[in-house]
Design a protein around this motif. Structure first.
Motif, PDB file in Angstrom:
ATOM      1  N   THR A   1      32.431  48.646  55.569  1.00 38.72           N
ATOM      2  CA  THR A   1      32.639  48.439  54.138  1.00 38.72           C
ATOM      3  C   THR A   1      31.995  49.550  53.310  1.00 38.72           C
ATOM      4  O   THR A   1      32.399  49.783  52.181  1.00 38.72           O
ATOM      5  N   LYS A   2      30.990  50.198  53.864  1.00 40.33           N
ATOM      6  CA  LYS A   2      30.296  51.237  53.101  1.00 40.33           C
ATOM      7  C   LYS A   2      31.151  52.500  53.065  1.00 40.33           C
ATOM      8  O   LYS A   2      31.835  52.820  54.042  1.00 40.33           O
TER       9      LYS A   2
ATOM     10  N   ASN B   1      34.968  46.567  44.974  1.00 40.35           N
ATOM     11  CA  ASN B   1      35.260  45.285  44.312  1.00 40.35           C
ATOM     12  C   ASN B   1      35.426  45.461  42.809  1.00 40.35           C
ATOM     13  O   ASN B   1      36.320  44.894  42.193  1.00 40.35           O
ATOM     14  N   GLN B   2      34.537  46.257  42.227  1.00 43.57           N
ATOM     15  CA  GLN B   2      34.636  46.499  40.784  1.00 43.57           C
ATOM     16  C   GLN B   2      35.928  47.226  40.447  1.00 43.57           C
ATOM     17  O   GLN B   2      36.568  46.956  39.436  1.00 43.57           O
ATOM     18  N   THR B   3      36.293  48.176  41.309  1.00 46.63           N
ATOM     19  CA  THR B   3      37.507  48.940  41.052  1.00 46.63           C
ATOM     20  C   THR B   3      38.741  48.054  41.213  1.00 46.63           C
ATOM     21  O   THR B   3      39.695  48.149  40.443  1.00 46.63           O
TER      22      THR B   3
ATOM     23  N   ASP C   1      32.304  43.250  51.394  1.00 44.70           N
ATOM     24  CA  ASP C   1      30.926  43.595  51.065  1.00 44.70           C
ATOM     25  C   ASP C   1      30.734  43.197  49.610  1.00 44.70           C
ATOM     26  O   ASP C   1      31.464  43.646  48.741  1.00 44.70           O
ATOM     27  N   SER C   2      29.776  42.337  49.347  1.00 46.27           N
ATOM     28  CA  SER C   2      29.640  41.862  47.973  1.00 46.27           C
ATOM     29  C   SER C   2      28.988  42.906  47.077  1.00 46.27           C
ATOM     30  O   SER C   2      29.021  42.794  45.872  1.00 46.27           O
ATOM     31  N   PHE C   3      28.390  43.916  47.655  1.00 49.49           N
ATOM     32  CA  PHE C   3      27.696  44.926  46.849  1.00 49.49           C
ATOM     33  C   PHE C   3      28.582  46.161  46.703  1.00 49.49           C
ATOM     34  O   PHE C   3      29.491  46.221  45.882  1.00 49.49           O
ATOM     35  N   GLY C   4      28.352  47.145  47.508  1.00 44.15           N
ATOM     36  CA  GLY C   4      29.057  48.412  47.399  1.00 44.15           C
ATOM     37  C   GLY C   4      28.197  49.429  48.114  1.00 44.15           C
ATOM     38  O   GLY C   4      27.403  49.064  48.988  1.00 44.15           O
TER      39      GLY C   4
END
Lengths: 154, 717
Positions: free
Chosen positions: B73-74, B368-370, B113-116
């Motif tokens: 995910t990273k 996720n934000q994107t 991945d809930s973060f980024g």
């Protein structure tokens, strides 16, 4: 009209005359190894060889190319699947981080090595100073050019 | 039972929850206390940690050749995360390194991945969770193999073998039809002394591709099925300007224009080639309603370390009386706005699939934000948008949201074509999310023992992370924990106060490599040098005298190590005119960095021949990769210390290309010596900490060389 890139001839349309070499290489010929960084000749990411000279393709319109110009891009460094010594040295020393500037770094470095097979630190620094690396891999770039010089001489 | 895990998207969570601060709401009289607690928690606890899907078959796939494909995910932006994460998984799955391939997961397929990707946390945060997942899968595969072969097996080099000579590859085991159930208790992780891949400088998986012109960046992306078209978007003359009216007559007539898209405050075109698209945008006449045009003074006046709105971050003892006495000194430091400018300008490819899903390839650190931004822009549900990050031509915090993803998606929807949109360099500069400017007021006093009696740091900064958070979070926390990163004091001081003031600036500021670390360490580590001089003591010894406790011991070791490497004691005494040595250190996300800078001053030219750097970041998964990060941070630190600065004039940033914003170049770069200290601690952050001490170390060296204390970045003589 035609252009000669990496010893291959490519046909272009008349409307491409005013287009910059960088975008013809990348978007039209699919030679994406030549990178776009600034579009104004500052950063060096788009460096290619035109008749052996390191040239900024982002500020080079097609109609400014000398007749029968021989253009070499990073794709042309590799011959018959064998990596150029500069590529070998950059891999050996694990030079890149993000890697976006690296084609330009290697294209500039190869013109230096062609002119000066065993370049001094000062020659390296003076020749490479207009190729930006935002990740800051300069230390390794310097060492890799020195290493490539020894590989080249073998 | 056939394997169809890819879309199962089960969400066992392994690892720790995302750090949100744990701050209770609605207890105003406790607010100062809670804010100090929150600061302490965040400054010690570090960034959001690993929080990953617990379904191993989303992460790990085997091919017919028994290669291990790891879907991570990273994102890989040059920091080596893909390789290091591959090392973690391969270690626990007993796969030889040459059989490992790493792939980027998208937001719809593969693990989530809930973060980024950020905060130097990819490897340190996943060190346990990803290994645990791999170890659990190894356990499941071993059970399957034993059942299939009806004997006890040992896993070696990706192959199970029993004593009768029967073999089963990991791939074969993974294809066995059975009910795959995760072990009830976690499988045992390999012990450190049995590591074969973790801790080795294996070559990075992405390097050869990056040197041999492989299409891997967003700017290289093309539709795999259809012809790719190129988009461009009209940009306002200054941030915040609004479109009044639009005249497209001239642009319509350009050859090879496919479509012009007009929406609320949005004008874009789609063309057959990139340069035509840009020409067309330039041919569109737009009247803009301009906002108030920002001047640099407007920004400067808002930075107020003395503001009564400043939040108290930390209080030890009582510094007030000691700071009043005549032995106290004070100083003001400042750092300017700076640009992030990754060398690859952002770009995105958007294409609507036959399945009704909008597929976007884009350089984002926070997929996720994107995804949310794209979904909102085109009126899709988020589960109809797949954002798969490409390799990034640099991130440095700028790639939190890739605006071009939204733009490409709008143009793709409206034209019905695959559209690639690439930002220009001037787009990158004019619409950057800058590193905020900061001001710092420091006061300190020395007692009769020659040690620091009292210390106060009042800082004021534009937003770093608050710009991304809901307003309520900001008003509770009071200070921006991105902006205060690095402000905490590593020295043992009996009376201490730290304050942070949030300056609400009229411009967009955000994350920049290391966030507040560079600015705060510049102020702290320069001022500690001033105090050492005031106390008439050697800067190294003075620091050592103030270190205690567990972390203090680690810092001491790092300082002594870098002093030895750089021959500090001898070279520092050298009286060669115009040359000097400076030392500085920091603790960031559990990583300790100590650096020595050598400077030479020739009239008004500052040159840096050598830099020595020591880092203790716990166990290092890939030492050569970590060293490369330190080297890069040193160049970043020097670039900021010597060159990088943005100012505003009539609403416009001072640079729109590299002619107005020069990066450090190779002829200005020092020779760099890096050593990593061995450690029994688990991995800590690697990608940013080494940026912290450099500007202070350089300013301290300039003081040693000239007697001039420079308190403003970029440093000039």
């Amino acid at each position: 009209m035609e252009i000669n890139v990496n010893d291959k001839r490519f046909s272009l349309q008349d409307s491409d005359q005013n287009r910059k070499l960088l975008w013809i290489l990348r978007d039209k010929l699919g030679l994406i190894g030549t990178r776009y960084g600034c579009g104004a000749g500052y950063c060096g990411a788009c460096t290619v060889h035109i008749n052996g000279q390191a040239t900024r393709s982002c500020v080079t319109p097609i109609n400014s190319l000398p007749p029968n110009a021989k253009i070499v891009t990073v794709e042309g460094l590799t011959s018959d699947g064998k990596l150029h010594p500069i590529q070998q040295a950059f891999i050996e020393l694990q030079v890149p981080q993000c890697g976006w500037c690296m084609s330009g770094q290697m294209m500039t470095a190869t013109t230096l090595l062609n002119k000066s097979p065993n370049p001094s630190r000062t020659e390296i620094r003076n020749t490479m100073k207009n190729n930006y690396c935002r990740c800051g891999c300069y230390h390794r770039i310097t060492k890799a050019i020195e290493l490539a010089a020894t590989l080249k001489n073998d | 039972m056939t394997k169809n895990w890819k879309l199962s998207r089960r969400k066992f969570l392994i690892g720790f929850g995302t750090v949100t601060g744990g701050i209770a709401v609605g207890i105003p009289f406790l607010l100062p206390y809670l804010r100090r607690q929150a600061f302490q928690f965040l400054s010690q606890g570090g960034p959001p940690s690993g929080n990953i899907d617990g379904d191993p078959q989303l992460w790990f796939e085997f091919t017919n050749q028994n290669l291990l494909h790891i879907n991570v995910t990273k994102v890989e932006m040059g920091q080596g995360a893909h390789t290091a994460l591959g090392q973690l998984a391969a270690e626990e799955l007993e796969v030889p390194w040459e059989n490992v391939r790493v792939f980027q997961a998208g937001t719809l397929l593969g693990p989530t991945d809930s973060f980024g990707t950020g905060g130097s946390s990819s490897v340190s945060g996943l060190f346990i969770p990803l290994r645990q997942l791999a170890a659990n899968y190894r356990f499941m595969l071993t059970e399957a193999a034993q059942e299939h072969l009806n004997s006890t097996v040992i896993l070696k080099n990706g192959v199970f073998a029993d004593t009768n000579g029967n073999e089963l590859t990991l791939n074969e085991a993974s294809l066995l039809e059975r009910e795959w159930i995760a072990p009830e208790t976690d499988a045992t992780l390999k012990s450190k002394k049995t590591f074969k891949i973790i801790g080795k400088s294996v070559p990075r998986l992405d390097i050869e591709s990056k040197l041999t012109a492989k299409p891997m960046y967003s700017y290289d992306m093309k539709s795999s099925k259809n012809r790719t078209y190129y988009g461009a978007v009209a940009r306002p003359p200054v941030v915040g300007a609004e479109m009044q009216d639009v005249d497209t007559n001239q642009a319509k007539n350009l050859e090879s224009i496919i479509s012009i898209v007009l929406q609320d405050n949005f004008v874009g075109v789609v063309a057959e080639d990139r340069e035509t698209a840009l020409d067309a945008i330039r041919a569109i006449k737009i009247n803009w309603k301009l906002p108030k045009l920002i001047e640099n003074d407007d920004i400067d006046l808002l930075l107020d370390p003395d503001s009564n709105k400043a939040v108290e971050l930390k209080r030890v003892g009582d510094s007030s009386s000691s700071l009043q006495n005549s032995n106290a000194i004070s100083a003001e430091y400042s750092t300017p706005l700076a640009a992030t400018v990754p060398l690859e300008p952002q770009s995105s490819l958007a294409e609507l699939g036959d399945d009704g899903i909008m597929y976007v390839r884009t350089p984002t650190q926070f997929p996720n934000q994107t995804t949310a931004a794209v979904a909102e822009a085109i009126g899709f549900d988020e589960n109809k948008v797949d954002v798969t990050p490409t390799y990034l031509g640099g991130g440095f915090g700028r790639r939190q949201i890739a605006e071009s993803a939204r733009e490409a998606a709008i143009l793709a929807i409206e034209s019905g074509l695959p559209v690639h949109i690439g930002w220009t360099r001037s787009d990158e500069f004019l619409f950057d999310r800058f590193r905020p400017p900061t001001k710092h007021k420091l006061r300190g006093s020395i007692n009769s023992n020659g040690t620091i009696e009292a210390y106060e740091h009042r800082q004021s900064s534009g937003d770093v992370l608050f710009s991304q958070l809901p307003a309520i979070a900001g008003s509770i926390a009071g200070s921006d924990f991105g902006a205060t990163r690095g402000i905490d004091i590593i020295y043992n001081i009996p009376n201490l106060k730290l304050y942070a003031h949030r300056a609400k600036l009229p411009i967009e500021t955000s994350a920049w490599r290391g966030l507040g670390l560079l600015a705060n360490t510049f102020a702290n580590e320069s001022f500690v040098d001033e105090l050492a001089f005031h106390a008439n003591q050697d800067p190294l010894q003075f620091r050592l005298d103030h270190l205690s406790g567990e972390t203090g011991t680690l810092v001491r070791n790092a300082l002594l190590h870098v002093a030895k490497m750089s021959n500090w004691n001898e070279l520092q005494q050298s009286t060669k005119e115009g040359s000097g040595m400076g030392i500085a250190c920091c603790v960031d996300y559990g990583t300790i960095v100590a650096q020595v800078v050598q400077v030479e001053i020739n009239r008004d030219t500052i040159s840096v021949p050598k830099v020595w750097s020591v880092m203790d970041s716990g166990l290092v998964v890939n030492p050569n990769g970590a060293k490369n990060q330190v080297e890069g941070n040193i160049i970043w630190g020097l670039g900021s210390a010597l060159k990088e600065e943005i100012t505003f004039n009539k609403g416009i940033p001072s640079a729109k290309n590299f002619g107005d914003y020069q990066l450090l170049t190779i002829d200005e770069s020092p020779e760099i010596f890096v050593e990593l200290l061995p450690s029994d601690r688990p991995p800590q952050g690697v990608g940013e900490p080494a940026i912290g001490p450099i500007p202070a170390a350089l300013a301290n060296a300039i003081f040693a060389a000239t007697g001039k204390r420079i308190r403003k970045l970029p440093l000039t003589i």
